[in-house]
Design a protein around this motif. Structure first.
Motif, PDB file in Angstrom:
ATOM      1  N   PRO A 126      65.628  26.563  -3.088  1.00 22.58           N
ATOM      2  CA  PRO A 126      66.034  25.802  -4.255  1.00 22.58           C
ATOM      3  C   PRO A 126      65.781  24.457  -4.340  1.00 22.58           C
ATOM      4  CG  PRO A 126      67.922  26.222  -2.890  1.00 22.58           C
ATOM      5  CD  PRO A 126      66.714  27.236  -2.366  1.00 22.58           C
ATOM      6  N   VAL A 127      65.201  24.139  -5.445  1.00 20.03           N
ATOM      7  CA  VAL A 127      64.973  22.677  -5.602  1.00 20.03           C
ATOM      8  C   VAL A 127      66.270  21.642  -6.015  1.00 20.03           C
ATOM      9  CG1 VAL A 127      63.577  20.960  -7.117  1.00 20.03           C
ATOM     10  CG2 VAL A 127      62.922  23.392  -6.823  1.00 20.03           C
ATOM     11  N   ASN A 128      67.062  22.337  -6.633  1.00 22.98           N
ATOM     12  CA  ASN A 128      68.291  21.741  -6.832  1.00 22.98           C
ATOM     13  C   ASN A 128      69.692  22.713  -6.305  1.00 22.98           C
ATOM     14  OD1 ASN A 128      66.344  20.617  -9.203  1.00 22.98           O
ATOM     15  ND2 ASN A 128      67.951  18.958  -8.601  1.00 22.98           N
ATOM     16  N   ASP A 130      64.174  16.411  -8.478  1.00 18.58           N
ATOM     17  CA  ASP A 130      64.198  16.601  -7.526  1.00 18.58           C
ATOM     18  C   ASP A 130      64.688  15.647  -6.384  1.00 18.58           C
ATOM     19  OD1 ASP A 130      61.777  15.254  -6.859  1.00 18.58           O
ATOM     20  OD2 ASP A 130      60.591  16.828  -7.034  1.00 18.58           O
ATOM     21  N   GLU A 131      64.530  15.886  -5.039  1.00 22.14           N
ATOM     22  CA  GLU A 131      65.010  14.920  -3.951  1.00 22.14           C
ATOM     23  C   GLU A 131      64.036  13.355  -4.076  1.00 22.14           C
ATOM     24  OE1 GLU A 131      62.561  16.929  -0.503  1.00 22.14           O
ATOM     25  OE2 GLU A 131      64.509  16.911  -0.353  1.00 22.14           O
ATOM     26  N   PRO A 171      60.774  15.195 -12.140  1.00 14.60           N
ATOM     27  CA  PRO A 171      61.346  15.951 -13.015  1.00 14.60           C
ATOM     28  C   PRO A 171      61.410  17.707 -12.305  1.00 14.60           C
ATOM     29  CG  PRO A 171      60.039  14.589 -14.210  1.00 14.60           C
ATOM     30  CD  PRO A 171      59.766  14.325 -12.808  1.00 14.60           C
ATOM     31  N   SER A 172      62.343  18.233 -12.619  1.00 14.32           N
ATOM     32  CA  SER A 172      62.327  19.493 -11.840  1.00 14.32           C
ATOM     33  C   SER A 172      62.703  20.655 -12.696  1.00 14.32           C
ATOM     34  CB  SER A 172      63.070  19.570 -10.371  1.00 14.32           C
ATOM     35  OG  SER A 172      64.582  19.333 -10.916  1.00 14.32           O
ATOM     36  N   GLY A 173      63.336  20.265 -13.929  1.00 16.05           N
ATOM     37  CA  GLY A 173      64.011  21.183 -14.734  1.00 16.05           C
ATOM     38  C   GLY A 173      63.554  21.441 -16.272  1.00 16.05           C
ATOM     39  N   LYS A 174      62.348  20.786 -16.624  1.00 20.04           N
ATOM     40  CA  LYS A 174      61.613  20.849 -17.684  1.00 20.04           C
ATOM     41  C   LYS A 174      61.434  22.376 -18.049  1.00 20.04           C
ATOM     42  CE  LYS A 174      61.625  16.415 -18.107  1.00 20.04           C
ATOM     43  NZ  LYS A 174      62.468  15.655 -18.832  1.00 20.04           N
ATOM     44  N   ALA A 175      60.914  22.628 -19.371  1.00 20.71           N
ATOM     45  CA  ALA A 175      60.952  23.838 -19.657  1.00 20.71           C
ATOM     46  C   ALA A 175      59.563  24.509 -19.031  1.00 20.71           C
ATOM     47  CB  ALA A 175      60.410  24.080 -21.432  1.00 20.71           C
ATOM     48  N   ILE A 214      60.278  28.847  -6.006  1.00 21.62           N
ATOM     49  CA  ILE A 214      61.772  28.749  -5.590  1.00 21.62           C
ATOM     50  C   ILE A 214      62.351  29.742  -4.645  1.00 21.62           C
ATOM     51  CG2 ILE A 214      62.019  27.608  -7.671  1.00 21.62           C
ATOM     52  CD1 ILE A 214      63.712  29.854  -8.579  1.00 21.62           C
ATOM     53  N   GLY A 215      61.666  30.833  -4.298  1.00 22.37           N
ATOM     54  CA  GLY A 215      61.858  31.719  -3.301  1.00 22.37           C
ATOM     55  C   GLY A 215      62.892  32.818  -3.891  1.00 22.37           C
TER      56      GLY A 215
END
Length: 474
Positions: free
Chosen positions: A25-27, A112-113, A117-121, A180-181
């Motif tokens: 997971p990224v977040n 992300d850490e 940006p980690s959550g764009k479309a 993301i596994g």
């Protein structure tokens, strides 16, 4: 994996919390789920009771292995969301005897850490798909029938629900899932999608909004904000967007056409019939006061015709002026100055906010020299913007119509859809959800569409009807 179940007295269920559904997971706080199981499917020691046929509702006979699974997302405004606790919007699913999976996902503002940006479309959709794959991987260790997953969401969450239903097992998302596994040896198609007030077809949503709301020159976003009057620039742009919409609708070959004036054709009359059916149902549920209610709703106009059995509303412009009002400025979604949630949703690592609608950009470019440069607009107009090939691809793959209407469909579409919106919903045009409904029908998908009178942008429904629909399809 062995969930740790905790008993909750209200509404008499067990819960396993903060289960990660991907291995990288990224977040991690967002990419997790809670699983709520009605107590009737569990033993007092927290073990699954596969032999119990009891149910909170005496008219159904689900078991721990046959009970449908509600996959609920709490996404709003394309924002990130944690898995929701038991709240008014989802508690009823457990009370009705369904397994509830409340799932979190990344969103437009997620980073992300490293602060990137980690959550764009399309990352929210990727996360929901990863959740479905994880549930299938572990279905033998959980109560519920994971061939009967029913997705539920509202607004942007309703859009995610429609996309989850339309994009099952699409290869487009595999690289994101692998990153993301996710459980790559499992499927991510679902059985049914409940879409409340879905905000979809974003690449044409500006056209649709002006087509519906062009009769109003004042927008009121909320009771806490001052109304905003359109200037000459916005009025001209609104007219251009609205006039471009019929050609787009007709290009979809939905089996219903929209007249060139935007207020004729069986697409228009079919949608107005849905509005009329909504009011008819409301009046029949309140038949004792129906005549008085119609008089109040008409407010001195002839908006509504009511013969004691059926209500008829045929004039969309009058309906907007008298009953709904206008919520958003022009353009409503791909903002001129990148001010909307959607501009942020389609942002990139280099530009956190991006234009995404080729239809809006094309019209702006075509009209730019003729658009009035009024005081309200002067100094704030963008240069003519273009939409990159990469952005076109992203926007298409974030639109359920792209999959449903594709002649070479490469996804497994959910066999059942239910679409509900409030008759006072001004967050997007009614035509957005109606065209989704017609597209599903044209593709041979079971689709149930209705407006619920008097409600706005919410889980628009009558008590008990969602549970009855799930029972009917499962």
């Amino acid at each position: 994996m062995k969930p740790e179940w905790k008993y909750l007295p209200d509404p008499d269920c067990y819960v396993a919390e903060d289960i990660s559904y991907c291995q990288a997971p990224v977040n991690p706080d967002l990419q997790a789920m809670h699983i709520y199981v009605p107590a009737c499917y569990m033993k007092p020691d927290g073990q699954i009771d596969f032999n119990n046929t009891n149910s909170p509702r005496p008219d159904v006979s689900y078991t721990a292995k046959t009970v449908p699974v509600i996959l609920y997302n709490d996404i709003g405004g394309y924002s990130e969301c944690r898995p929701a606790g038991l709240i008014d919007r989802n508690k009823e699913f457990v009370a009705n005897g369904f397994v509830l999976v409340s799932i979190g996902a990344r969103g437009r503002q997620s980073v992300d850490e490293n602060g990137s940006p980690s959550g764009k479309a399309p990352m929210a959709l990727v996360d929901l798909k990863a959740g479905v794959r994880w549930l299938r991987k572990h279905q033998n260790e959980l109560p519920g029938n994971y061939d009967r997953i029913v997705s539920v969401g509202t607004s942007a969450g309703g859009a995610m629900s429609s996309l989850l239903g339309a994009t099952g097992n699409s290869e487009y998302f595999l690289p994101y899932l692998e990153e993301i596994g996710a459980e790559m040896d499992e499927r991510d198609d679902i059985y049914a999608a409940q879409c409340y007030c879905p905000i979809t077809d974003l690449d044409h949503a500006d056209l649709a909004y002006e087509w519906m709301f062009q009769a109003k020159a004042v927008s009121t976003r909320s009771a806490k904000e001052l109304p905003v009057a359109m200037d000459d620039f916005c009025r001209t742009f609104s007219t251009g967007l609205a006039e471009a919409y019929p050609a787009y609708i007709n290009s979809l070959s939905l089996g219903a056409e929209l007249g060139a004036n935007g207020r004729s054709g069986n697409f228009y009359t079919g949608l107005m019939e849905k509005v009329s059916q909504s009011l008819t149902k409301f009046l029949k549920r309140n038949v004792r006061w129906a005549d008085q209610l119609v008089e109040e709703l008409n407010a001195g106009t002839d908006l509504i015709c009511w013969d004691g059995e059926k209500a008829v509303i045929t004039d969309l412009d009058k309906y907007v002026r008298v009953f709904i009002g206008r919520m958003k400025p022009c353009p409503a979604f791909d903002g001129l100055n990148l001010e909307t949630f959607e501009n942020q949703e389609f942002g990139t690592v280099d530009n956190l906010r991006e234009h995404f609608s080729a239809a809006t950009a094309e019209l702006f470019g075509r009209l730019q020299d003729d658009l009035p440069n009024t005081a309200a607009s002067e100094g704030s107009l963008p240069e003519k913007w273009g939409i990159s090939t990469e952005m076109l691809d992203r926007a298409q793959h974030f639109n359920p119509l792209y999959y449903i209407l594709s002649p070479e469909r490469k996804s497994d579409i959910a066999p059942h859809y239910r679409i509900r919106l409030g008759s006072k919903d001004a967050d997007t045009s009614f035509s957005i959800s109606y065209s989704l409904y017609l597209a599903l029908q044209s593709a041979g998908i079971d689709a149930d569409y209705a407006l619920v009178w008097g409600l706005g942008h919410c889980n628009a429904d009558y008590p008990g009807e969602f549970a009855a629909w799930v029972d009917s399809v499962c």
